[in-house]
Scaffold this motif. Structure first.
Motif, PDB file in Angstrom:
ATOM      1  N   GLU A  42       0.824  -1.202   0.000  1.00 14.40           N
ATOM      2  CA  GLU A  42       0.000   0.000   0.000  1.00 14.40           C
ATOM      3  C   GLU A  42       0.864   1.261   0.000  1.00 14.40           C
ATOM      4  OE1 GLU A  42      -3.744  -2.076   2.381  1.00 14.40           O
ATOM      5  OE2 GLU A  42      -2.207  -0.977   3.494  1.00 14.40           O
ATOM      6  N   VAL A  43       1.931   1.237   0.782  1.00 14.77           N
ATOM      7  CA  VAL A  43       2.867   2.369   0.781  1.00 14.77           C
ATOM      8  C   VAL A  43       3.495   2.511  -0.604  1.00 14.77           C
ATOM      9  CG1 VAL A  43       5.022   3.271   1.728  1.00 14.77           C
ATOM     10  CG2 VAL A  43       3.344   2.187   3.235  1.00 14.77           C
ATOM     11  N   GLY A  44       3.892   1.383  -1.193  1.00 18.14           N
ATOM     12  CA  GLY A  44       4.492   1.423  -2.519  1.00 18.14           C
ATOM     13  C   GLY A  44       3.528   1.966  -3.556  1.00 18.14           C
ATOM     14  N   TRP A  45       2.261   1.563  -3.470  1.00 16.53           N
ATOM     15  CA  TRP A  45       1.248   2.044  -4.409  1.00 16.53           C
ATOM     16  C   TRP A  45       1.081   3.557  -4.288  1.00 16.53           C
ATOM     17  CZ3 TRP A  45      -3.626   4.321  -4.005  1.00 16.53           C
ATOM     18  CH2 TRP A  45      -4.426   4.267  -5.165  1.00 16.53           C
ATOM     19  N   LEU A  46       1.045   4.055  -3.063  1.00 15.36           N
ATOM     20  CA  LEU A  46       0.875   5.488  -2.837  1.00 15.36           C
ATOM     21  C   LEU A  46       2.093   6.296  -3.289  1.00 15.36           C
ATOM     22  CD1 LEU A  46      -0.732   5.332   0.710  1.00 15.36           C
ATOM     23  CD2 LEU A  46      -1.833   6.300  -1.313  1.00 15.36           C
ATOM     24  N   ALA A  47       3.271   5.744  -3.066  1.00 16.58           N
ATOM     25  CA  ALA A  47       4.502   6.477  -3.371  1.00 16.58           C
ATOM     26  C   ALA A  47       5.018   6.230  -4.781  1.00 16.58           C
ATOM     27  CB  ALA A  47       5.585   6.112  -2.353  1.00 16.58           C
ATOM     28  N   GLY A  48       4.437   5.271  -5.475  1.00 21.11           N
ATOM     29  CA  GLY A  48       4.879   4.979  -6.839  1.00 21.11           C
ATOM     30  C   GLY A  48       6.164   4.173  -6.906  1.00 21.11           C
ATOM     31  N   ILE A  49       6.405   3.335  -5.906  1.00 24.24           N
ATOM     32  CA  ILE A  49       7.582   2.474  -5.897  1.00 24.24           C
ATOM     33  C   ILE A  49       7.143   1.041  -5.611  1.00 24.24           C
ATOM     34  CG2 ILE A  49       9.152   4.314  -5.191  1.00 24.24           C
ATOM     35  CD1 ILE A  49       8.981   3.350  -2.360  1.00 24.24           C
ATOM     36  N   ARG A  74       5.005  12.183   1.381  1.00 27.26           N
ATOM     37  CA  ARG A  74       3.610  12.470   1.039  1.00 27.26           C
ATOM     38  C   ARG A  74       2.721  11.262   1.321  1.00 27.26           C
ATOM     39  NH1 ARG A  74       5.639  14.833  -3.862  1.00 27.26           N
ATOM     40  NH2 ARG A  74       4.758  13.107  -5.057  1.00 27.26           N
ATOM     41  N   ALA A  75       3.204  10.085   0.941  1.00 31.44           N
ATOM     42  CA  ALA A  75       2.406   8.876   1.118  1.00 31.44           C
ATOM     43  C   ALA A  75       2.134   8.593   2.590  1.00 31.44           C
ATOM     44  CB  ALA A  75       3.117   7.679   0.476  1.00 31.44           C
ATOM     45  N   LEU A  76       3.110   8.850   3.433  1.00 28.42           N
ATOM     46  CA  LEU A  76       3.003   8.540   4.856  1.00 28.42           C
ATOM     47  C   LEU A  76       2.475   9.709   5.679  1.00 28.42           C
ATOM     48  CD1 LEU A  76       6.333   6.527   5.199  1.00 28.42           C
ATOM     49  CD2 LEU A  76       4.002   5.606   5.178  1.00 28.42           C
ATOM     50  N   GLN A  77       2.141  10.819   5.013  1.00 33.42           N
ATOM     51  CA  GLN A  77       1.530  11.974   5.663  1.00 33.42           C
ATOM     52  C   GLN A  77       2.334  12.469   6.865  1.00 33.42           C
ATOM     53  OE1 GLN A  77      -2.643  11.439   6.496  1.00 33.42           O
ATOM     54  NE2 GLN A  77      -3.076  10.612   4.478  1.00 33.42           N
ATOM     55  N   VAL A  78       3.624  12.611   6.677  1.00 34.20           N
ATOM     56  CA  VAL A  78       4.468  13.055   7.780  1.00 34.20           C
ATOM     57  C   VAL A  78       4.378  14.568   7.940  1.00 34.20           C
ATOM     58  CG1 VAL A  78       6.048  11.144   7.365  1.00 34.20           C
ATOM     59  CG2 VAL A  78       6.546  13.380   6.380  1.00 34.20           C
ATOM     60  N   SER A  79       4.703  15.054   9.121  1.00 34.68           N
ATOM     61  CA  SER A  79       4.703  16.488   9.377  1.00 34.68           C
ATOM     62  C   SER A  79       5.954  17.123   8.784  1.00 34.68           C
ATOM     63  CB  SER A  79       4.668  16.754  10.883  1.00 34.68           C
ATOM     64  OG  SER A  79       5.889  16.328  11.468  1.00 34.68           O
ATOM     65  N   LYS A  80       5.985  18.453   8.770  1.00 32.98           N
ATOM     66  CA  LYS A  80       7.149  19.160   8.237  1.00 32.98           C
ATOM     67  C   LYS A  80       8.392  18.818   9.046  1.00 32.98           C
ATOM     68  CE  LYS A  80       8.941  23.778   7.168  1.00 32.98           C
ATOM     69  NZ  LYS A  80       8.667  25.239   7.191  1.00 32.98           N
ATOM     70  N   ALA A  81       8.255  18.777  10.381  1.00 30.14           N
ATOM     71  CA  ALA A  81       9.396  18.456  11.244  1.00 30.14           C
ATOM     72  C   ALA A  81       9.892  17.036  10.984  1.00 30.14           C
ATOM     73  CB  ALA A  81       9.016  18.627  12.709  1.00 30.14           C
ATOM     74  N   GLU A  82       8.965  16.102  10.785  1.00 27.62           N
ATOM     75  CA  GLU A  82       9.351  14.717  10.505  1.00 27.62           C
ATOM     76  C   GLU A  82      10.047  14.605   9.159  1.00 27.62           C
ATOM     77  OE1 GLU A  82       5.829  12.326  12.957  1.00 27.62           O
ATOM     78  OE2 GLU A  82       5.470  13.065  10.922  1.00 27.62           O
TER      79      GLU A  82
END
Length: 284
Positions: A42-49, A74-82
């Motif tokens: 699912e992560v790969g599908w979202l990130a295109g890898i 973007r796929a993992l919806q991380v914050s700016k700090a992360e």
């Protein structure tokens, strides 16, 4: 001090574990899930890898490029700090310094998932598509899988690729895009990808080069547009461009007046079959 692969691997695993498919609008079912969070595929599908590459990253056996790291963020919806932490750990912090931001925060992701009854898409400041909801796909028939610069609205406008959108006055539309892009380029002079795209457009499009040499600086804004849909027919919609302050993102929303023919046509779009691979494309 720069971290090594296992440190980044730990971050990626923890960020994957805290998300659910419904958090990111995935079409995958939640039945028989053995572990919390998203699956690697699912992560790969979202990130295109590929899922295999996600696995190697999480095991510290691969080092992502700057572009892949941004796609994963973007796929993992991380914050700016992360995201900044991941850049430092992966040794890419300097590469992102001065680049056009492309990070979509959790609040914008929630907005995309909740505004399911209107076509919505998120673009960066330079008009490159980052994300959209399903109804955007139903309206435009496009996906994020288009290669390279072909998801950028300016690039498409000057390569005679407007998609299904019919602009009231195409020359004015192009002029406003170029004037807006000039302002973006002045804010991000160190973005090599942006500079490369502008340079290529100046070489390949005499129209773009002429407009670029002009002095106008403006912001590409809202207007009424017609979408020539192959199944529903022409749809006249209001197209509004919203800004996400602090993130320098553009949100494009197409809406119709309640009770109008266009509103009925938008409802018809919800009944169309959307390919699973296009669940999260474009010309506005």
């Amino acid at each position: 001090m720069r971290g090594e692969g296992p440190d980044l691997a730990t971050l990626l695993r923890s960020w994957r574990a805290r998300l659910r498919p419904e958090d990111v609008g995935l079409p995958f079912g939640a039945d028989s899930r053995r572990t919390p969070g998203l699956r690697r595929e699912e992560v790969g599908w979202l990130a295109g890898i590929s899922p295999d590459y996600v696995q190697r990253l999480e095991q510290g056996r691969a080092h992502p490029s700057a572009d892949i790291l941004r796609a994963l963020a973007r796929a993992l919806q991380v914050s700016k700090a992360e995201f900044e932490l991941a850049c430092r750990v992966a040794g890419h912090a300097a590469e992102f310094d001065g680049m056009v931001p492309q990070l979509i925060g959790p609040s914008v992701q929630r907005m995309l998932s909740r505004l399911a009854d209107v076509p919505v898409a998120v673009f960066d400041a330079a008009w490159t598509l980052l994300e959209h909801n399903d109804l955007w796909v139903a309206l435009h028939g496009e996906t994020r899988s288009r290669p390279g610069r072909s998801t950028n609205l300016v690039w498409r406008a000057f390569h005679d690729d407007p998609g299904r959108v019919r602009h009231p006055t195409m020359p004015d539309h192009k002029a406003s895009l170029v004037a807006d892009l000039r302002d973006v380029a002045s804010r991000y002079p160190r973005d090599r990808q942006l500079a490369g795209m502008i340079g290529e457009l100046r070489r390949t499009s005499t129209e773009f080069a002429r407009l670029w040499e002009g002095s106008a600086v403006a912001h590409h804004g809202s207007e009424r547009k017609t979408i020539d849909h192959p199944q529903v027919g022409p749809i006249e919609l209001d197209c509004d461009v919203l800004s996400v302050h602090g993130a320098d993102l553009r949100i494009i929303v197409f809406t119709a007046a309640p009770g109008s023919e266009a509103a009925d046509q938008i409802r018809q779009l919800t009944t169309l079959d959307i390919p699973e691979t296009a669940s999260s494309g474009t010309a506005a």
